[in-house]
Design an enzyme around this catalytic site. Structure first.
Site, mmCIF file in Angstrom:
data_model
loop_
_atom_site.group_PDB
_atom_site.id
_atom_site.type_symbol
_atom_site.label_atom_id
_atom_site.label_comp_id
_atom_site.label_asym_id
_atom_site.label_seq_id
_atom_site.Cartn_x
_atom_site.Cartn_y
_atom_site.Cartn_z
ATOM 1 N N HIS A 101 23.065 -16.245 9.165
ATOM 2 C CA HIS A 101 21.926 -16.640 9.986
ATOM 3 C C HIS A 101 22.306 -16.614 11.459
ATOM 4 C CE1 HIS A 101 24.150 -20.232 8.766
ATOM 5 N NE2 HIS A 101 23.848 -20.742 9.947
ATOM 6 N N HIS A 103 21.243 -18.300 15.049
ATOM 7 C CA HIS A 103 20.512 -19.384 15.715
ATOM 8 C C HIS A 103 19.936 -18.863 17.035
ATOM 9 C CE1 HIS A 103 22.520 -22.840 13.487
ATOM 10 N NE2 HIS A 103 23.414 -21.883 13.283
#
Ligand code: AMP
Ligand code: ZN
Length: 140
Positions: A101, A103
């Site tokens: 992922h 951010h």
């Protein structure tokens, strides 16, 4: 899909999320514990534990989506004078959710975010030595 992966469960819709963008490859949704209001996570829909497992095409697409989220954040009305893009790989590097992922974190003057990276100046000899190792590794 690993059944214990929180982000895979968000992608399949069995856990709630607040989605800001979705396409065939990527999903972007609000971080449940935001560093600042508007903190978004951009994830691949396919499960990869870390960046090194992921193909470059998916990585390039994730970065494009993150750029679009970043631009949208700045125009959203949320407090956003700058941004940090952060991507952690491995528990020793702060990764808590083992599904890749990215951010996208809005920042503004006076926010209370504090990070201490502990940078130290290095000699040119060290820089050249480390560069040589990485360069050789990239050529393999
Ligand atoms: P990292 O430390 O880079 O692995 O970051 C994982 C992020 O996932 C943290 O910022 C968490 O707040 C966020 N997170 C964990 N569970 C959820 C969830 N169910 N929905 C949204 N974000 C989550
Ligand atoms: Zn997953």
């Amino acid at each position: 899909m690993p059944s214990d992966c929180i982000f895979c469960r968000i992608i399949e819709g069995s856990l709630p999320s607040s989605i800001v963008y979705e396409d065939e490859i990527a999903l972007a949704f609000m971080d449940i514990m935001p560093i600042n209001p508007g903190h978004v996570l951009v994830v691949p829909k396919k499960h990869f534990r870390e960046l090194s497992e992921m193909d470059e095409g998916t990585g390039a697409h994730l970065f494009c989506v993150a750029m679009r989220v970043e631009r949208a954040l700045r125009a959203s009305g949320l407090q956003c004078d700058g941004t940090n893009l952060l991507q952690n790989n491995g528990p020793d590097a702060w990764q808590e959710v083992m599904h890749v992922h990215l951010h996208v974190i809005p920042r503004f003057r006076g926010d209370e975010v504090k990070v201490h990276f502990g940078q130290k100046e290095a000699s040119r000899a060290h820089l050249d030595s480390w560069a040589g190792k990485i360069k050789t590794s990239m050529e393999q």
